[in-house]
Design a protein around this motif. Structure first.
Motif, PDB file in Angstrom:
ATOM      1  N   SER A  21      20.580  29.851  26.501  1.00  0.00           N
ATOM      2  CA  SER A  21      21.384  30.791  26.829  1.00  0.00           C
ATOM      3  C   SER A  21      22.176  31.784  25.793  1.00  0.00           C
ATOM      4  N   LEU A  22      21.402  31.940  24.882  1.00  0.00           N
ATOM      5  CA  LEU A  22      21.884  32.467  23.636  1.00  0.00           C
ATOM      6  C   LEU A  22      21.171  33.915  23.602  1.00  0.00           C
ATOM      7  N   LEU A  23      20.117  34.144  24.328  1.00  0.00           N
ATOM      8  CA  LEU A  23      19.334  35.387  24.334  1.00  0.00           C
ATOM      9  C   LEU A  23      19.912  36.548  24.981  1.00  0.00           C
ATOM     10  N   GLU A  24      19.838  37.745  24.135  1.00  0.00           N
ATOM     11  CA  GLU A  24      20.150  39.281  24.704  1.00  0.00           C
ATOM     12  C   GLU A  24      18.891  40.045  24.623  1.00  0.00           C
ATOM     13  N   TYR A  25      18.210  40.357  25.696  1.00  0.00           N
ATOM     14  CA  TYR A  25      17.083  41.174  25.772  1.00  0.00           C
ATOM     15  C   TYR A  25      17.449  42.688  25.269  1.00  0.00           C
ATOM     16  N   ILE A  26      16.727  43.196  24.432  1.00  0.00           N
ATOM     17  CA  ILE A  26      17.075  44.733  23.842  1.00  0.00           C
ATOM     18  C   ILE A  26      15.616  45.298  24.095  1.00  0.00           C
ATOM     19  N   ASN A  27      15.715  46.296  24.853  1.00  0.00           N
ATOM     20  CA  ASN A  27      14.524  47.241  24.844  1.00  0.00           C
ATOM     21  C   ASN A  27      14.558  48.117  23.408  1.00  0.00           C
ATOM     22  N   ALA A  28      13.502  47.977  22.654  1.00  0.00           N
ATOM     23  CA  ALA A  28      13.418  48.468  21.446  1.00  0.00           C
ATOM     24  C   ALA A  28      12.607  49.752  21.058  1.00  0.00           C
ATOM     25  N   ASP A  29      12.041  50.023  22.418  1.00  0.00           N
ATOM     26  CA  ASP A  29      11.397  51.174  22.476  1.00  0.00           C
ATOM     27  C   ASP A  29      11.854  52.482  22.737  1.00  0.00           C
ATOM     28  N   GLY A  30      12.718  52.913  21.915  1.00  0.00           N
ATOM     29  CA  GLY A  30      13.651  54.187  21.963  1.00  0.00           C
ATOM     30  C   GLY A  30      14.209  54.377  21.020  1.00  0.00           C
ATOM     31  N   ASP A  31      15.354  55.408  20.870  1.00  0.00           N
ATOM     32  CA  ASP A  31      15.711  55.865  19.829  1.00  0.00           C
ATOM     33  C   ASP A  31      17.038  55.099  19.311  1.00  0.00           C
ATOM     34  N   LEU A  32      17.075  55.251  18.011  1.00  0.00           N
ATOM     35  CA  LEU A  32      17.951  54.237  17.224  1.00  0.00           C
ATOM     36  C   LEU A  32      19.297  54.301  17.717  1.00  0.00           C
ATOM     37  N   LYS A  33      19.958  55.189  18.140  1.00  0.00           N
ATOM     38  CA  LYS A  33      21.262  55.272  18.800  1.00  0.00           C
ATOM     39  C   LYS A  33      21.430  54.592  20.095  1.00  0.00           C
ATOM     40  N   THR A  34      20.506  54.910  20.896  1.00  0.00           N
ATOM     41  CA  THR A  34      20.444  54.275  22.238  1.00  0.00           C
ATOM     42  C   THR A  34      20.372  52.698  21.987  1.00  0.00           C
ATOM     43  N   ILE A  35      19.715  52.156  21.235  1.00  0.00           N
ATOM     44  CA  ILE A  35      19.427  50.750  21.014  1.00  0.00           C
ATOM     45  C   ILE A  35      20.642  50.276  20.472  1.00  0.00           C
ATOM     46  N   SER A  36      21.423  50.918  19.452  1.00  0.00           N
ATOM     47  CA  SER A  36      22.443  50.286  18.699  1.00  0.00           C
ATOM     48  C   SER A  36      23.624  50.384  19.583  1.00  0.00           C
ATOM     49  N   ALA A  37      23.652  51.198  20.514  1.00  0.00           N
ATOM     50  CA  ALA A  37      24.689  51.336  21.423  1.00  0.00           C
ATOM     51  C   ALA A  37      24.505  50.188  22.533  1.00  0.00           C
ATOM     52  N   ASP A  38      23.427  49.943  22.914  1.00  0.00           N
ATOM     53  CA  ASP A  38      22.969  48.536  23.672  1.00  0.00           C
ATOM     54  C   ASP A  38      23.443  47.504  23.191  1.00  0.00           C
ATOM     55  N   ILE A  39      23.023  47.347  21.716  1.00  0.00           N
ATOM     56  CA  ILE A  39      23.431  46.124  20.984  1.00  0.00           C
ATOM     57  C   ILE A  39      24.973  45.759  21.061  1.00  0.00           C
ATOM     58  N   LYS A  40      25.837  46.924  20.696  1.00  0.00           N
ATOM     59  CA  LYS A  40      27.349  46.614  20.631  1.00  0.00           C
ATOM     60  C   LYS A  40      27.775  46.471  21.820  1.00  0.00           C
ATOM     61  N   ARG A  41      27.268  47.182  23.041  1.00  0.00           N
ATOM     62  CA  ARG A  41      27.816  46.952  24.522  1.00  0.00           C
ATOM     63  C   ARG A  41      27.755  45.273  24.902  1.00  0.00           C
ATOM     64  N   LYS A  42      26.306  44.946  24.337  1.00  0.00           N
ATOM     65  CA  LYS A  42      26.316  43.164  24.701  1.00  0.00           C
ATOM     66  C   LYS A  42      27.076  42.278  23.742  1.00  0.00           C
ATOM     67  N   MET A  43      27.488  42.775  22.627  1.00  0.00           N
ATOM     68  CA  MET A  43      28.180  41.993  21.753  1.00  0.00           C
ATOM     69  C   MET A  43      29.576  41.739  22.393  1.00  0.00           C
TER      70      MET A  43
END
Ligand code: AMP
Length: 182
Positions: free
Chosen positions: A159-181
């Motif tokens: 239960s440690l995994l967070e799925y990130i869709n990495a096929d997109g632009d840099l900012k959207t991906i980093s925002a997604d990461i931050k939100r999940k953190m």
């Protein structure tokens, strides 16, 4: 806020870029085994000489060597850390566990950067690193699928995994990461 993080995903998924961005905004230590190994090669150290050919072929460096590097660089710190490119097989998962148990700093979250193969291959060819020619890309993707991809399931079970869709632009991906953190 989670402080002990790991980026998982195929070569070219953007692990290094995202880990670096996150490290800048959090001041967590960014520990990339690939980057540390490339530095050794560039400096022409004994270790660098040992790993140069293996890296240029797109193969994995020995578990023992990489573990030494991780141990040397992963110091107990209150700031937090972000691992990128380690672990890459199940034995390395076990070694990392032991190291983290000693530090008393368990892994809190694993970001899995997912992206289609065809996007990866184009990205790697554009990047143009020493180990980014068509032949080595094939080798690296094959090794990733055979030995590293099973880690996704392993961390999912924990239960440690967070799925990130990495096929997109840099900012959207980093925002997604931050939100999940958060
Ligand atoms: P990377 O920058 O993560 O793609 O790593 C570049 C190269 O360094 C890989 O293709 C391997 O040859 C080597 N390497 C990096 N991390 C590891 C690891 N955890 N285990 C074995 N080899 C590694």
């Amino acid at each position: 806020m989670k402080k002990h993080l790991l980026f998982l995903g195929p070569p070219g998924a953007g692990k290094g870029t995202q880990a670096e961005l996150l490290s800048q905004s959090t001041s967590y230590l960014h520990l990339s085994t690939g980057e540390l190994l490339r530095n050794e090669v560039e400096l022409g150290t004994d270790l660098g000489k040992q790993v140069k050919d293996i890296m240029n072929k797109g193969k994995l460096v020995s578990d023992q060597l990489v573990l030494e590097i991780v141990k040397r660089n992963l110091k107990k710190s209150n700031k937090g850390w972000i691992l990128d490119g380690y672990p890459r097989n199940l034995l390395q998962v076990k070694s990392l566990n032991d190291v983290l148990r000693n530090l008393n700093q368990p892994l809190e979250m694993v970001f899995y950067l997912d992206i289609p193969d065809e996007v990866l291959i184009n990205r790697l060819l554009m990047r143009g690193r020493n180990d980014d020619n068509e032949e080595t890309i094939k080798t690296r993707l094959k090794i990733y699928k055979e030995t590293t991809e099973p880690l996704v399931e392993h961390y999912e079970k924990l239960s440690l995994l967070e799925y990130i869709n990495a096929d997109g632009d840099l900012k959207t991906i980093s925002a997604d990461i931050k939100r999940k953190m958060a």
